[in-house]
Design a protein around this motif. Sequence first.
Motif, PDB file in Angstrom:
ATOM      1  N   MET A 168      43.195  40.352  44.577  1.00 48.31           N
ATOM      2  CA  MET A 168      44.487  40.940  44.925  1.00 48.31           C
ATOM      3  C   MET A 168      45.553  39.881  45.202  1.00 48.31           C
ATOM      4  O   MET A 168      46.731  40.078  44.894  1.00 48.31           O
ATOM      5  CB  MET A 168      44.331  41.839  46.150  1.00 48.31           C
ATOM      6  N   TYR A 169      45.139  38.767  45.801  1.00 47.92           N
ATOM      7  CA  TYR A 169      46.083  37.708  46.152  1.00 47.92           C
ATOM      8  C   TYR A 169      45.528  36.360  45.690  1.00 47.92           C
ATOM      9  O   TYR A 169      45.024  35.566  46.492  1.00 47.92           O
ATOM     10  CB  TYR A 169      46.324  37.680  47.661  1.00 47.92           C
ATOM     11  N   PRO A 170      45.603  36.087  44.380  1.00 54.95           N
ATOM     12  CA  PRO A 170      45.026  34.839  43.857  1.00 54.95           C
ATOM     13  C   PRO A 170      45.755  33.593  44.335  1.00 54.95           C
ATOM     14  O   PRO A 170      45.212  32.490  44.262  1.00 54.95           O
ATOM     15  CB  PRO A 170      45.152  35.006  42.336  1.00 54.95           C
ATOM     16  N   GLN A 171      46.971  33.737  44.815  1.00 53.40           N
ATOM     17  CA  GLN A 171      47.721  32.633  45.404  1.00 53.40           C
ATOM     18  C   GLN A 171      48.619  33.198  46.493  1.00 53.40           C
ATOM     19  O   GLN A 171      48.698  34.409  46.675  1.00 53.40           O
ATOM     20  CB  GLN A 171      48.552  31.915  44.348  1.00 53.40           C
ATOM     21  N   GLU A 172      49.276  32.321  47.224  1.00 49.90           N
ATOM     22  CA  GLU A 172      50.148  32.781  48.302  1.00 49.90           C
ATOM     23  C   GLU A 172      51.210  33.725  47.745  1.00 49.90           C
ATOM     24  O   GLU A 172      51.879  33.431  46.753  1.00 49.90           O
ATOM     25  CB  GLU A 172      50.832  31.585  48.974  1.00 49.90           C
TER      26      GLU A 172
ATOM     27  N   ILE B 200      41.052  43.748  38.016  1.00 45.03           N
ATOM     28  CA  ILE B 200      42.196  44.540  37.566  1.00 45.03           C
ATOM     29  C   ILE B 200      42.045  44.902  36.092  1.00 45.03           C
ATOM     30  O   ILE B 200      42.365  46.021  35.677  1.00 45.03           O
ATOM     31  CB  ILE B 200      43.508  43.759  37.814  1.00 45.03           C
ATOM     32  N   ALA B 201      41.538  43.988  35.303  1.00 39.34           N
ATOM     33  CA  ALA B 201      41.348  44.258  33.877  1.00 39.34           C
ATOM     34  C   ALA B 201      40.350  45.390  33.667  1.00 39.34           C
ATOM     35  O   ALA B 201      40.581  46.298  32.848  1.00 39.34           O
ATOM     36  CB  ALA B 201      40.873  42.992  33.163  1.00 39.34           C
TER      37      ALA B 201
ATOM     38  N   LEU C  70      37.141  48.137  43.694  1.00 38.14           N
ATOM     39  CA  LEU C  70      36.688  47.367  44.853  1.00 38.14           C
ATOM     40  C   LEU C  70      37.058  45.901  44.663  1.00 38.14           C
ATOM     41  O   LEU C  70      36.190  45.048  44.421  1.00 38.14           O
ATOM     42  CB  LEU C  70      35.168  47.495  45.003  1.00 38.14           C
ATOM     43  N   PRO C  71      38.323  45.560  44.767  1.00 39.56           N
ATOM     44  CA  PRO C  71      38.727  44.172  44.522  1.00 39.56           C
ATOM     45  C   PRO C  71      38.445  43.261  45.715  1.00 39.56           C
ATOM     46  O   PRO C  71      38.360  43.705  46.853  1.00 39.56           O
ATOM     47  CB  PRO C  71      40.239  44.294  44.297  1.00 39.56           C
TER      48      PRO C  71
END
Length: 292
Positions: free
Chosen positions: A100-104, A7-8, A94-95
């Motif tokens: 995109m979802y580093p945790q729940e 994202i950065a 291209l994540p």
Amino acid sequence: MLVVRTIAELRTAIQENKSKQEKSTVGFVPTMGYLHEGHASLMRRAAAENEVSVLSIFVNPIQFGPNEDLDRYPRDEQRDLALAENCGIDIVFLPSVEMMYPQETKTKVVVAQMTASLCGASRPGHFDGVTTVVSKLFHMVQPDRAYFGMKDAQQVAVLQQMVYDLNMSVELVPCPIVREEDGLALSSRNVYLSEDERAQALVLSQSLQLVQEWLAVEPVLTTAALADRIRTYINGSPLAEIEYVEVVAFPSLQPLAASFPMSERNTDVLIALAVRFGTTRLIDNRLLQAVQ
């Protein structure tokens, strides 16, 4: 063309591209990859209408149900990147799922009512996954315009409602369905079809094409009679298993009375189909303009 995976990096790349222009707009095309000519039409338009064009490729796990095709969803990164570059895209995001979802995820974006019918009825939670990931991507990219194909007309309507309700400063640009020469709507899932299934899948576009002929002969045809006629035509294909045939107002997606004559429609009307051929689920639709 710059390929970024965090994202950065994405935010830096967009800012650097924008700084090269005295006045610049950002056009965005979110996808799940395995790109085809339908995606290419969106990318070319984004590149033509904006100084900075961004493509995202991310197979979003939270929009897939437990028995759906997440693991076997087709992927071809190198082919996708070559097509994106050919279409004039400036930045490809291209994540990974972890990016995109580093945790729940404890926060979701939910559009009520409009997501309960059509594809939402048979895919509970699907549109919650779509609106959540698109909202996240909009916050990351901060586009001026975002481009979506009308093949998934319900998705377009739901996202337009999300943008309106949450006062998002992005213009959603619906783009026409792109079809094969024989009429089949382009889809990444078409690769799953066997030769026989591929041939019989043409009943979707054929039935939608016949609508205009039927209405020309019988303009007072009711919504229920029109839906029944489409079902009968599709059921002529032995491999077709109809999930739904619906005639609804657009973009509200509200149902129309069964006895409502199509000749008196004072709103745009969406004829939407979902049909399975073997294990492959295909959707298609036709939008009829309101009668003036």
